[in-house]
Enzyme design. Structure first.
Site, short mmCIF file in Angstrom:
data_model
loop_
_atom_site.label_atom_id
_atom_site.label_comp_id
_atom_site.label_asym_id
_atom_site.label_seq_id
_atom_site.Cartn_x
_atom_site.Cartn_y
_atom_site.Cartn_z
N HIS A 32 0.84 -1.21 0.00
CA HIS A 32 0.00 0.00 0.00
C HIS A 32 0.87 1.26 0.00
O HIS A 32 0.58 2.23 -0.69
CB HIS A 32 -0.88 0.05 1.27
CG HIS A 32 -1.93 -1.01 1.34
ND1 HIS A 32 -1.89 -2.02 2.28
CD2 HIS A 32 -3.06 -1.21 0.63
CE1 HIS A 32 -2.96 -2.78 2.13
NE2 HIS A 32 -3.68 -2.33 1.13
N ARG A 181 -4.12 -10.09 3.88
CA ARG A 181 -4.57 -11.43 4.28
C ARG A 181 -3.39 -12.37 4.57
O ARG A 181 -3.61 -13.44 5.14
CB ARG A 181 -5.50 -12.03 3.23
CG ARG A 181 -6.85 -11.34 3.17
CD ARG A 181 -7.86 -12.11 2.36
NE ARG A 181 -9.20 -11.56 2.54
CZ ARG A 181 -9.82 -10.75 1.68
NH1 ARG A 181 -9.22 -10.40 0.56
NH2 ARG A 181 -11.04 -10.30 1.94
#
Ligand code: PAF
Length: 278
Positions: A32, A181
Site C-alpha cells: 500500500h 490477508r
C-alpha cells in the site's frame, strides 16, 4: 496529514488542487505504501481512503476478522498522505444500497466464480469514493488485476473522469505478493505460499518459450500447486488487455487464486511479447 471522516470535508480540504486517491481497506503494508508513494508523484494532494467495505464480502467471508488498525495505518501515512479519509458506514451507505452497477461477463469469471458478488461490491464502493472525493487519478495494485480492469471499465463507461493508474505488485523477498490477508497464514503456510508466484512465473516462462497449449500448462501448474500444499481455485492464461482469449505474440496474463489453509491467495504475472515478466 489530516484524518477526515466526511466526503464533504475531503472535497473542502482538496479545494481546487489536483488530487489522487488510493482506495484501501486498511491493514496497510509496504505494498500500500508503495502505491501512496507513487500517488505522490501524480497530483498535488494525495488522499488515502480506509474503509472495510461490507458490500464486497459474502456472509461466509472474513469481513468481521479483516485487519482493522486505523491508528497504526494513520501513523504509517503521516508523512506520505495529505488526507486519510476514514468514512463511517453511515457516510458510505446512508441508505440500504439498492442501486448497483451491472458489470460485464468478466465479473463472473476467475475470482467472480467463487466470489459472485465481490466485484459488484468493489465497483459500487469505488464509484462512491470517486463521487465523494472527485480525484483526478486513482491508483490500484496490479496484484488485483481483474479488479483493476473492472474498475477501469466502470470508471471509463460511467464517465467518472478518474484515470486509473496501475502500480506493480510489491513482493516479499521470497516472491509472495504482499497482502493484508497474509497475516492469516501460519508459519508453515507462510513457507508454502510463495509456491503460487513461483508457479505463475514458471508457467509464464513456459508460455513464452514453448508451444504447449495453455490448457496443458494450466493443468501442470495446478498439479505443482497441489504438490506444494496449495489448493488451486482457478489457474488461467488470458489476454493481458482484457482477460479474454489469449492471443500469441501479444501480452498474456497468467492469473490464479489458491487456498493456503483457510486463506485465499491471488496473484498474476504478465508475459510481454519479448518475454519480459511483469
Ligand atoms: O483492493 C481493495 O483493497 C478493495 O477491494 C478496494 C479497492 C479498496 C475497494 O474496497
Amino acid at each position: 496529514m489530516q484524518r477526515i471522516n466526511t466526503a464533504h470535508a475531503v472535497r473542502t480540504a482538496i479545494g481546487n488542487r489536483s488530487s489522487v486517491l488510493v482506495p484501501t481497506m486498511g491493514g496497510l503494508h509496504a505494498g500500500h505504501l508503495a502505491l501512496v508513494r507513487h500517488a505522490r508523484t501524480l497530483a498535488d494532494r494525495v488522499v488515502v481512503s480506509i474503509y472495510v467495505n461490507p458490500l464486497q464480502f459474502a456472509p461466509n467471508e472474513d469481513y468481521a476478522t479483516y485487519p482493522r488498525r486505523i491508528e497504526k495505518d494513520c501513523e504509517q501515512l503521516q508523512t506520505l498522505a495529505d488526507i486519510v479519509y476514514t468514512p463511517s458506514d453511515d457516510e458510505m451507505y446512508p441508505q440500504a444500497q439498492t442501486v448497483s452497477i451491472a458489470l460485464p461477463p468478466l465479473a463472473t469469471q476467475f475470482c467472480g466464480v467463487s466470489r459472485p458478488l465481490f466485484f459488484q461490491g468493489v465497483t459500487t464502493v469505488v464509484c462512491k469514493l470517486f463521487n465523494q472525493c472527485r480525484p483526478d487519478i486513482a491508483v490500484f495494485g496490479r496484484k488485483d488485476y481483474q479488479q483493476a480492469l473492472l474498475v477501469d471499465r466502470m470508471s471509463q463507461q460511467l464517465n467518472t473522469g478518474v484515470k486509473i493508474e496501475l502500480h506493480p505488485t510489491v513482493r516479499a523477498a521470497d516472491g509472495l505478493a504482499l497482502s493484508s490477508r497474509n497475516e492469516y497464514l501460519t508459519a508453515e503456510q507462510r513457507q508454502q505460499a510463495p509456491a503460487l508466484y513461483r508457479t505463475l512465473q514458471h508457467t509464464a516462462r513456459q508460455l513464452h518459450t514453448n508451444n504447449t497449449a495453455p490448457a496443458t500448462l494450466c493443468a501442470t501448474a495446478q498439479q505443482q500447486l497441489h504438490a506444494a500444499g496449495l489448493r488451486s481455485d482457478y489457474f488461467a492464461i488470458r489476454a493481458a488487455a482484457d482477460l479474454g482469449e489469449p492471443v500469441a505474440k501479444t501480452a498474456r496474463t497468467v492469473l490464479a487464486a489458491a487456498w493456503c489453509g483457510d486463506t485465499r491467495l491471488i496473484d498474476n504475472v504478465t508475459v510481454l511479447p519479448d518475454g519480459t515478466l511483469v
